[in-house]
Write a protein that holds these residues in place. Structure first.
Motif, mmCIF file in Angstrom:
data_model
loop_
_atom_site.group_PDB
_atom_site.id
_atom_site.type_symbol
_atom_site.label_atom_id
_atom_site.label_comp_id
_atom_site.label_asym_id
_atom_site.label_seq_id
_atom_site.Cartn_x
_atom_site.Cartn_y
_atom_site.Cartn_z
ATOM 1 N N HIS A 357 0.842 -1.191 0.000
ATOM 2 C CA HIS A 357 0.000 0.000 0.000
ATOM 3 C C HIS A 357 0.882 1.246 0.000
ATOM 4 N N PHE A 358 0.726 2.098 -1.010
ATOM 5 C CA PHE A 358 1.403 3.395 -1.068
ATOM 6 C C PHE A 358 0.372 4.463 -0.709
ATOM 7 N N LYS A 359 0.673 5.272 0.301
ATOM 8 C CA LYS A 359 -0.229 6.327 0.742
ATOM 9 C C LYS A 359 0.419 7.687 0.531
ATOM 10 N N PHE A 360 -0.404 8.636 0.055
ATOM 11 C CA PHE A 360 0.053 10.021 -0.075
ATOM 12 C C PHE A 360 -0.022 10.718 1.273
ATOM 13 N N LEU A 361 -1.196 10.704 1.877
ATOM 14 C CA LEU A 361 -1.402 11.202 3.234
ATOM 15 C C LEU A 361 -2.246 10.176 3.986
ATOM 16 N N PRO A 362 -1.974 9.933 5.242
ATOM 17 C CA PRO A 362 -2.802 8.961 5.976
ATOM 18 C C PRO A 362 -4.224 9.468 6.129
ATOM 19 N N GLY A 363 -5.181 8.623 5.764
ATOM 20 C CA GLY A 363 -6.585 9.003 5.864
ATOM 21 C C GLY A 363 -7.183 8.611 7.204
ATOM 22 N N LEU A 364 -8.503 8.702 7.270
ATOM 23 C CA LEU A 364 -9.217 8.350 8.490
ATOM 24 C C LEU A 364 -9.547 6.869 8.552
ATOM 25 N N VAL A 482 18.976 26.448 6.231
ATOM 26 C CA VAL A 482 18.262 25.381 6.923
ATOM 27 C C VAL A 482 16.821 25.782 7.199
ATOM 28 N N ALA A 483 16.599 27.062 7.565
ATOM 29 C CA ALA A 483 15.235 27.525 7.837
ATOM 30 C C ALA A 483 14.377 27.478 6.574
ATOM 31 N N LEU A 484 14.952 27.888 5.435
ATOM 32 C CA LEU A 484 14.202 27.819 4.179
ATOM 33 C C LEU A 484 13.861 26.383 3.815
ATOM 34 N N LEU A 485 14.799 25.475 3.996
ATOM 35 C CA LEU A 485 14.543 24.065 3.697
ATOM 36 C C LEU A 485 13.460 23.508 4.595
ATOM 37 N N GLU A 486 13.539 23.827 5.870
ATOM 38 C CA GLU A 486 12.567 23.296 6.818
ATOM 39 C C GLU A 486 11.174 23.832 6.539
ATOM 40 N N ARG A 487 11.082 25.101 6.195
ATOM 41 C CA ARG A 487 9.771 25.707 5.972
ATOM 42 C C ARG A 487 9.120 25.185 4.705
ATOM 43 N N GLY A 488 9.901 24.918 3.675
ATOM 44 C CA GLY A 488 9.317 24.532 2.396
ATOM 45 C C GLY A 488 9.221 23.049 2.153
ATOM 46 N N SER A 489 9.640 22.215 3.103
ATOM 47 C CA SER A 489 9.711 20.786 2.811
ATOM 48 C C SER A 489 9.030 19.911 3.856
ATOM 49 N N ARG A 490 8.243 20.475 4.741
ATOM 50 C CA ARG A 490 7.663 19.657 5.802
ATOM 51 C C ARG A 490 6.724 18.600 5.230
ATOM 52 N N VAL A 491 5.781 19.042 4.402
ATOM 53 C CA VAL A 491 4.779 18.110 3.875
ATOM 54 C C VAL A 491 5.428 17.101 2.932
ATOM 55 N N MET A 492 6.271 17.578 2.011
ATOM 56 C CA MET A 492 6.887 16.682 1.043
ATOM 57 C C MET A 492 7.822 15.682 1.707
ATOM 58 N N SER A 493 8.501 16.118 2.760
ATOM 59 C CA SER A 493 9.405 15.207 3.458
ATOM 60 C C SER A 493 8.635 14.057 4.094
ATOM 61 N N ALA A 494 7.473 14.340 4.692
ATOM 62 C CA ALA A 494 6.674 13.275 5.299
ATOM 63 C C ALA A 494 6.143 12.312 4.242
ATOM 64 N N ILE A 495 5.696 12.838 3.096
ATOM 65 C CA ILE A 495 5.208 11.978 2.014
ATOM 66 C C ILE A 495 6.342 11.106 1.488
ATOM 67 N N HIS A 496 7.519 11.684 1.362
ATOM 68 C CA HIS A 496 8.672 10.936 0.860
ATOM 69 C C HIS A 496 9.036 9.785 1.802
ATOM 70 N N LYS A 497 8.933 9.982 3.094
ATOM 71 C CA LYS A 497 9.248 8.912 4.040
ATOM 72 C C LYS A 497 8.228 7.780 3.939
ATOM 73 N N ARG A 498 6.948 8.125 3.709
ATOM 74 C CA ARG A 498 5.946 7.063 3.539
ATOM 75 C C ARG A 498 6.225 6.250 2.269
ATOM 76 N N LEU A 499 6.612 6.915 1.200
ATOM 77 C CA LEU A 499 6.949 6.195 -0.026
ATOM 78 C C LEU A 499 8.190 5.336 0.178
ATOM 79 N N TYR A 500 9.143 5.824 0.933
ATOM 80 C CA TYR A 500 10.360 5.058 1.222
ATOM 81 C C TYR A 500 10.007 3.764 1.953
ATOM 82 N N ALA A 501 9.140 3.851 2.961
ATOM 83 C CA ALA A 501 8.759 2.653 3.714
ATOM 84 C C ALA A 501 8.009 1.659 2.828
ATOM 85 N N SER A 502 7.134 2.154 1.941
ATOM 86 C CA SER A 502 6.388 1.250 1.056
ATOM 87 C C SER A 502 7.313 0.590 0.040
#
Length: 830
Positions: A357-364, A482-502
């Motif tokens: 299962h590949f998830k973009f965002l965890p649902g309910l 580092v602040a620019l990276l952190e501010r612009g990559s929070r959502v994409m970083s979490a999605i990327h980790k879910r794809l990595y695990a799948s």
């Protein structure tokens, strides 16, 4: 032939009674088995058999099609029950399918011809959703599937050459399979990454394909995988139903090969789902050969099949359901195959998993959320605002209104061309009074600003707004980057980790498939060489993971991190490895042949004393190695220390003395190894005995601490180590005394001459003063660099604050203009 004719001539043809008697006897013997044959009054026979007895005739094969061994009544009931369960589970997700189907319209792939509020009104769709989906697909595809292959390996447990070679073979073979042999993997992975941000969930199916005789990993859209509404994950789902579309020819191939039962299915009854119909509509295609496509339901379920029950030690059925894969043709309800879905060697009979299962965002619930669910409302709002702006511009440029009855305009059906004056027949009066133009306004600036805010909100959520990392100063402060990276990559970083695990889960399933179906040794050819893989290589010793970094999801982020690392290393080069920092930077930039551009530092090699003296004069590092003639090296160094150049240069003198100390330590170590040869063997034996005990200690550390055997071994090890260290210290002390005596002899050759001694002291003071000045200069340079970096960081922060204030002032100004326009509109209406 003559002999045969003679034999046939002596054969006596039996009569009807004798013939019947001869036939009945073997029938009675055959009836003693599990199959009973009873003769009926009308001359026919009735065959009765026990399904449990059929296990011995083919049911023991773990890959056997059990549908060939079960009665039709059992198969009909099973097919009906699974079809009903499929319909119930599919109906339970109707709302999800409708939301997904309607959301596909927001992509804007098909222009909408509208007649409301007027003929020819704008049917454009704002591309905020299409832009987010396309950018995510492009970013994830490049990062997760590089050209060299998506797989890398790690060695589990203690690292050695054998395990490392095994891991390298697995990595090279899997990358070869995914990028060369499995031709469907790359395009289907690309398609999956486009569907994932839309639906929120996609699946990959890993299995061994009998028709092409290799392992495959196929993309399964979310609409083609049905699970119970109570399931929260694939692991917890009792039933997983995969909807397969198969042509009549492919189905016949599987029947002839024995994978499916060779039964008559009738005419295909193909029906497209609402999601598939919408996708075809967006693509502008339609299915024309519906009479040649069968719909199969591959059901991964738990069953208690009659004749194949789970039994206890006494052979009695336990009633526990076992995992099976049941394939049904949806139109006719016929069961084509029933196969065990567990390993025959597994005592727990756990279900074999095929889906990831590949998830973009965890649902309910079971299905994840995609961009359709999260920014679909913003996309609809932006589309509505865009259409209103375009319609307002259309009406303002081509006004409409009323004209007085009786007014006649030549060629009134044709629109006026620029610079054209057309004749008008007016009954009398002013021409202005004969026409009334409706008060259409120009496109509203307030609506335009509102649409911009909505689009920015959608882009920020989808992480497709410019992160301003590449557009900024390349020598920006570390904190700002580092602040620019952190501010612009929070959502994409979490999605990327879910794809990595799948993907890691997908590669583990592929590893199990290769380990099951490959021959013991499988040779294959690569560019410029030959390779081979062993079936036993796919074991628990090798961990298979994606080559992508779960913490870095783009090359821009990787370059920024490498640049920050290089800046920190350059600020204090004495504490950092500059070669590694530069190598990581070139690797982040994608440079292929880094070694030719940045030669790796040479490792120290054993050399003769004269070469070591040359290295000391050149301020290059050198060291002592085991096995050298330590006494000869020390004598040569003592002679070298007697030269005027070395005496007057503390740095060279220190490097030579350091090397002498290394020789003394190694010489003492080698002497201890000779004297304590038996004790060292005893230490190795104790270590081998304690290895399994220490492994158990991790499970129960309190019990092992009180184990007298362990305590005795540890005390014995400590005692032996202390004896060897004591002897080594004695040897070092004795050698140092000899070295000091020899050093005094060398130094006294010049110490007796006061003029030479004075000159030597003067040169030594001068060398120390130069070393002090050099150290002060380096400290001053490091301080200036630190101040410069802090000043840049403060400047960047100030510029960022000024930019935010400017945007805030612009927003306030737009709001004021909007209020003024609204007030003017209200006055005109009143």
């Amino acid at each position: 032939m003559a002999d045969i004719d003679k034999v046939r001539g002596n054969v006596t043809i039996p009569g009807p009674a004798e013939l019947a008697q001869d036939i009945e006897l073997p029938q009675e013997e055959e009836a003693k088995g599990p199959i009973e044959i009873n003769e009926l009054e009308d001359g026919g026979v009735e065959i009765d058999f026990d399904p449990a007895a059929m296990v011995a005739q083919g049911g023991n094969d773990p890959r056997a099609n059990l549908a060939e061994l079960l009665d039709d009544s059992i198969l009909d009931e099973l097919g009906s029950d699974l079809q009903s369960e499929y319909q119930d589970n599919k109906s339970a997700r109707d709302d999800w399918e409708q939301a997904y189907t309607k959301g596909l319209d927001l992509l804007g792939f098909k222009y909408e011809n509208r007649t409301e509020p007027f003929q020819g009104a704008s049917g454009a769709t704002h591309p905020v959703l299409a832009e987010a989906v396309t950018q995510f697909q492009a970013l994830a595809y490049k990062e997760l599937l590089p050209a060299g292959g998506p797989v890398r390996t790690r060695v589990m447990g203690k690292l050695d050459d054998v395990k490392q070679a095994q891991a390298d073979r697995v990595k090279e073979f899997m990358n070869y399979q995914l990028m060369c042999e499995m031709t469907e993997y790359e395009p289907e992975f690309d398609q999956m990454l486009f569907n994932l941000p839309l639906a929120g969930s996609t699946f990959k199916k890993v299995y061994y394909d009998e028709t092409i005789a290799r392992c495959v990993s196929k993309f399964v859209p979310a609409e083609d995988l049905v699970v119970p509404y109570t399931a929260s994950s694939l692991e917890e789902a009792d039933t997983i139903i995969h909807v397969l579309k198969m042509s009549e020819n492919d189905l016949r191939k599987n029947q002839v090969s024995g994978f499916y039962s060779d039964i008559e299915l009738g005419t295909p009854n193909y029906k497209e789902s609402e999601v598939q119909e919408k996708k075809n509509d967006l693509e502008g295609t339609s299915t024309t050969n519906k009479d040649e496509i069968y719909t199969l339901l591959e059901c991964h379920v738990n069953l208690d099949l009659e004749g194949f029950e789970e039994t206890d030690e006494d052979g009695e059925p336990t009633g526990i359901k076992l995992p099976y894969i049941v394939t049904i043709e949806e139109g006719s309800g016929e069961v084509l195959a029933i196969r065990r879905n567990f390993n025959a060697q597994d005592p727990l009979k756990k279900r074999t998993d095929y889906f990831v299962h590949f998830k973009f965002l965890p649902g309910l619930g079971f299905y994840g959320f995609g961009l359709i669910h999260m920014i679909g409302g913003l996309s609809r709002t932006a589309t509505a605002a865009l259409r209103q702006l375009l319609d307002a511009g259309t009406l303002a440029n081509l006004p409409a209104g009323f004209k007085q009855r009786g007014i006649r305009v030549r060629d009134e059906a044709q629109p006026l061309q620029p610079g054209e004056f057309r004749d008008v027949d007016a009954p009398g009066g002013r021409l202005d009074d004969a026409f009334k133009i409706l008060p259409f306004k120009e496109p509203s600036q307030t609506l335009l600003a509102l649409m911009g805010q909505v689009v920015q909100a959608g882009q920020r959520f989808a992480s497709i707004a410019d992160m301003q990392v590449g557009d900024g100063n390349q020598s920006a402060a570390v904190g700002t980057t580092v602040a620019l990276l952190e501010r612009g990559s929070r959502v994409m970083s979490a999605i990327h980790k879910r794809l990595y695990a799948s993907m890691k889960r997908e590669f583990m399933l592929l590893s199990d498939c290769f380990g099951t179906y490959l021959p013991p040794i499988y040779p294959y050819d690569v560019v410029g060489g030959e390779r081979q893989i062993k079936q036993t290589d796919f074991g628990p010793e090798v961990d298979i993971i994606p080559v992508a970094d779960p913490n870095i999801f783009s090359q821009t982020q990787r370059i920024s991190v490498a640049q920050t690392q290089l800046q920190m290393a350059m600020s204090n080069p004495q504490m950092h490895n500059l070669y590694t920092a530069y190598h990581d930077m070139y690797e982040a930039l994608g440079i292929k042949d880094i070694d030719s551009l940045l030669p790796p530092p040479k490792q120290p090699q054993p050399t003769d004393p004269s070469a070591e003296h040359i290295a000391a004069l050149s301020n290059k590092p050198f060291q002592a190695f085991p096995g050298q003639d330590h006494t000869a090296h020390m004598k040569a160094h003592l002679s070298f220390m007697g030269t005027m150049m070395v005496r007057t240069n503390p740095q060279i003198l220190a490097s030579v003395q350091k090397n002498i100390m290394e020789h003394i330590s190694l010489m003492a170590t080698e002497q201890v190894q000779l004297e304590f040869k038996d004790e060292i063997a005893q230490l190795q034996q104790l270590s081998q005995q304690m290895a399994p005990i220490l492994q158990q200690q991790q499970l129960n550390p309190q019990a092992m601490q009180q184990n007298p055997q362990v305590m005795q071994m540890q005390q014995q090890q400590q005692m032996l180590n202390e004896q060897m260290e004591s002897r080594k210290a004695q040897l070092v002390a004795e050698t140092m005394d000899e070295y000091l005596n020899e050093e005094k002899k060398v130094l006294n050759t010049i110490g007796n001459d006061p003029l030479l001694q004075l000159k030597a002291d003067e040169l030594q003071l001068k060398a120390r003063e130069e070393a002090r000045k050099k150290e002060e200069a380096e400290d001053k340079l490091a301080m200036e660099n630190l101040k410069l970096m802090q000043a840049k960081e403060i400047s960047e922060d100030k510029l960022q604050q000024d930019d935010e204030h400017a945007k805030l002032r612009a927003s306030v100004s737009l709001a004021k203009d909007g209020i003024k326009n609204m007030q003017a509109t209200i006055k005109e209406v009143n």
